[in-house]
Write an enzyme that holds these catalytic residues in place. Structure first.
Site, PDB file in Angstrom:
ATOM      1  N   LYS A   1      44.443  25.354  35.496  1.00 25.77           N
ATOM      2  CA  LYS A   1      42.891  25.724  35.740  1.00 25.77           C
ATOM      3  C   LYS A   1      42.897  25.153  34.371  1.00 25.77           C
ATOM      4  O   LYS A   1      43.596  24.861  32.750  1.00 25.77           O
ATOM      5  CB  LYS A   1      43.428  27.504  34.351  1.00 25.77           C
ATOM      6  CG  LYS A   1      42.236  27.834  33.774  1.00 25.77           C
ATOM      7  CD  LYS A   1      42.824  29.625  33.818  1.00 25.77           C
ATOM      8  CE  LYS A   1      41.491  29.538  33.382  1.00 25.77           C
ATOM      9  NZ  LYS A   1      41.367  31.206  32.888  1.00 25.77           N
TER      10      LYS A   1
ATOM     11  N   ASN B   1      48.323  28.043  33.909  1.00 25.41           N
ATOM     12  CA  ASN B   1      47.520  29.283  35.133  1.00 25.41           C
ATOM     13  C   ASN B   1      47.385  28.553  36.141  1.00 25.41           C
ATOM     14  O   ASN B   1      45.680  27.961  36.113  1.00 25.41           O
ATOM     15  CB  ASN B   1      46.362  29.802  34.195  1.00 25.41           C
ATOM     16  CG  ASN B   1      46.041  30.847  34.595  1.00 25.41           C
ATOM     17  OD1 ASN B   1      46.109  31.226  36.238  1.00 25.41           O
ATOM     18  ND2 ASN B   1      45.214  31.619  33.664  1.00 25.41           N
TER      19      ASN B   1
ATOM     20  N   ASN C   1      39.990  37.155  35.161  1.00 23.44           N
ATOM     21  CA  ASN C   1      40.762  38.030  35.221  1.00 23.44           C
ATOM     22  C   ASN C   1      39.674  38.466  34.352  1.00 23.44           C
ATOM     23  O   ASN C   1      39.462  37.733  33.106  1.00 23.44           O
ATOM     24  CB  ASN C   1      41.347  38.622  34.498  1.00 23.44           C
ATOM     25  CG  ASN C   1      42.356  38.581  35.315  1.00 23.44           C
ATOM     26  OD1 ASN C   1      43.397  39.594  35.597  1.00 23.44           O
ATOM     27  ND2 ASN C   1      43.175  37.779  35.981  1.00 23.44           N
TER      28      ASN C   1
ATOM     29  N   CYS D   1      39.510  31.808  36.707  1.00 22.73           N
ATOM     30  CA  CYS D   1      38.242  32.241  35.968  1.00 22.73           C
ATOM     31  C   CYS D   1      37.580  32.084  35.069  1.00 22.73           C
ATOM     32  O   CYS D   1      36.138  31.224  35.375  1.00 22.73           O
ATOM     33  CB  CYS D   1      39.319  32.936  34.910  1.00 22.73           C
ATOM     34  SG  CYS D   1      38.562  34.691  34.296  1.00 22.73           S
TER      35      CYS D   1
ATOM     36  N   GLU E   1      45.214  32.588  26.046  1.00 24.82           N
ATOM     37  CA  GLU E   1      45.403  31.341  26.944  1.00 24.82           C
ATOM     38  C   GLU E   1      46.402  30.421  26.650  1.00 24.82           C
ATOM     39  O   GLU E   1      46.536  29.736  26.878  1.00 24.82           O
ATOM     40  CB  GLU E   1      44.633  31.612  28.130  1.00 24.82           C
ATOM     41  CG  GLU E   1      44.874  32.603  29.024  1.00 24.82           C
ATOM     42  CD  GLU E   1      42.426  32.265  30.216  1.00 24.82           C
ATOM     43  OE1 GLU E   1      42.421  33.525  30.123  1.00 24.82           O
ATOM     44  OE2 GLU E   1      43.922  31.185  31.299  1.00 24.82           O
TER      45      GLU E   1
ATOM     46  N   GLU F   1      43.195  35.647  39.951  1.00 20.83           N
ATOM     47  CA  GLU F   1      44.196  35.339  39.299  1.00 20.83           C
ATOM     48  C   GLU F   1      44.679  35.871  38.448  1.00 20.83           C
ATOM     49  O   GLU F   1      45.024  37.190  38.235  1.00 20.83           O
ATOM     50  CB  GLU F   1      43.114  34.119  38.064  1.00 20.83           C
ATOM     51  CG  GLU F   1      43.239  34.058  36.633  1.00 20.83           C
ATOM     52  CD  GLU F   1      42.602  34.109  35.427  1.00 20.83           C
ATOM     53  OE1 GLU F   1      42.177  35.157  35.261  1.00 20.83           O
ATOM     54  OE2 GLU F   1      42.700  33.395  34.831  1.00 20.83           O
TER      55      GLU F   1
HETATM   56  N1  ING Z   1      38.445  34.867  31.097  1.00 19.85           N
HETATM   57  C1  ING Z   1      37.159  34.720  30.763  1.00 19.85           C
HETATM   58  C2  ING Z   1      36.628  34.347  31.285  1.00 19.85           C
HETATM   59  O1  ING Z   1      36.295  33.721  31.437  1.00 19.85           O
HETATM   60  C3  ING Z   1      36.099  35.275  29.115  1.00 19.85           C
HETATM   61  C4  ING Z   1      37.628  34.720  29.867  1.00 19.85           C
HETATM   62  C5  ING Z   1      35.467  36.344  29.175  1.00 19.85           C
HETATM   63  C6  ING Z   1      34.949  33.706  28.220  1.00 19.85           C
HETATM   64  C7  ING Z   1      33.486  36.681  28.625  1.00 19.85           C
HETATM   65  C8  ING Z   1      34.461  34.493  27.690  1.00 19.85           C
HETATM   66  C9  ING Z   1      33.335  35.749  27.545  1.00 19.85           C
HETATM   67  O2  ING Z   1      35.864  35.211  32.559  1.00 19.85           O
HETATM   68  C10 ING Z   1      39.374  34.032  31.592  1.00 19.85           C
HETATM   69  N2  ING Z   1      40.249  34.328  31.989  1.00 19.85           N
HETATM   70  O3  ING Z   1      38.653  32.956  31.434  1.00 19.85           O
END
Ligand code: ING
Length: 326
Positions: A127, A110, A196, A171, A146, A47
């Protein structure tokens, strides 16, 4: 007759804020050359693979923010990757920030695309599930803006490519069962996902130790429950002070992990993916045309969650309920 796709993970280590697109395209190209030497048909990048993960900062200067988006794809600084794709005869998936002018206004998404072996874009995805928050939240060790920097996509299309039915997600999408099922009911055979993912999630630090487990759990479940291959590719390592998980892997329709990275840097891993392995799951256990019961699933679309209907109005109180059992 087997339909093999030799798929490569093109995992990236950190991209520094100051790293230029040509410098990143050099790294992406090096991985594409490696994939070509290994006889791959396709390489999957992360991503937002052209820049650092900029939603980690609250950026007030519009010009500074817009510098993280692509106005055209390919553009002058990314054309070289498309040329290499055509020269080597290897397709790719890549995620990037998209700045588009549509229906009378500028829109920011995104986005990811699938490019075929001739270097032609055969599909685009925006996204749908945007995690994080829209306003500056200084309490956080780092931001996750985001919801501020992107609009949500509204569709999970599938595309015919590499001899099969291909789909994309980005993601956070991989954590939502709807992502896989929307493509599953379209007969998807391979879903490409870049991500990411910080190790630390400020709202729920108690989940941090499980970040790699959750990464695998959702992709293995999504693959098995929809009889599809899933390729998940990280932008990994400590990027501008934020440690992001690796865990890039290729999951078979059985749910088994058949390839994975072992570092948090630029790394190639690959698997010989027989798209016909999907058939035994799609024709038996997950034969959707035979077994699914959509008439029992109406709440999945009617509601946002326990408290809100899809249109944002409150879920009717029990007395006003018509369908739920009393
Ligand atoms: N990053 C993370 C993901 O869903 C996140 C955001 C991290 C959400 C940890 C919940 C827990 O992998 C992106 N860019 O969506």
């Amino acid at each position: 007759m087997s339909r093999f796709v030799n798929a490569a993970i093109g995992q990236l280590g950190p991209i520094a804020r100051h790293e230029t697109r040509p410098q990143v395209v050099q790294r992406l190209s090096a991985l594409m050359h490696q994939a070509h030497q290994m006889g791959c048909d396709l390489i999957v990048y992360p991503e937002l693979a052209l820049t650092t993960f900029f939603p980690r900062w609250y950026i007030e200067d519009p010009a500074e923010l817009d510098a993280f988006y692509e106005r055209e794809m390919p553009g002058p600084e990314t054309q070289a990757l498309f040329d290499l794709s055509r020269q080597l005869g290897i397709g790719f998936y890549i995620g990037y920030g998209e700045l588009a002018f549509e229906e009378g206004r500028t829109r920011r998404y995104n986005t990811s695309i699938i490019v075929d072996k001739r270097g032609a874009i055969v599909g685009k995805y925006r996204k749908v599930h945007l995690p994080g928050h829209a306003e500056h939240e200084p309490w956080r060790a780092f931001q996750h803006l985001e919801k501020r920097y992107f609009e949500a996509g509204k569709d999970f299309p599938v595309f015919h490519a590499f001899g099969g039915v291909f789909g994309m997600a980005i993601c956070n999408d991989r954590r939502w069962t709807e992502t896989y099922r929307e493509m599953g009911v379209q007969g998807v055979e391979m879903i490409l996902i870049g991500y990411n993912t910080p190790v630390h999630n400020p709202p729920a630090p108690e989940h941090d130790d499980l970040s790699l487990f959750h990464n695998q759990l959702v992709m293995q479940a999504g693959a098995y429950q929809n009889g599809t291959w899933v390729v998940g590719v990280a932008k990994a390592g400590i990027e501008e002070g934020v440690d992001q998980i690796g865990g890039s892997c290729i999951v078979a329709p059985s749910g088994e992990i058949v390839a994975s990275c072992t570092t948090k840097g630029d790394e190639l891993a690959l698997a010989r993916c027989d798209l016909d392995l999907c058939n035994s799951f799609k024709e038996t256990t997950f034969n959707f045309d035979l077994h699914r019961q959509p008439e029992a699933y109406s709440r999945l679309v009617a509601r946002k969650g326990p408290g809100l209907m899809a249109d944002g109005t409150p879920v009717p109180s029990p007395s006003a309920r018509t369908k739920d059992p009393s």
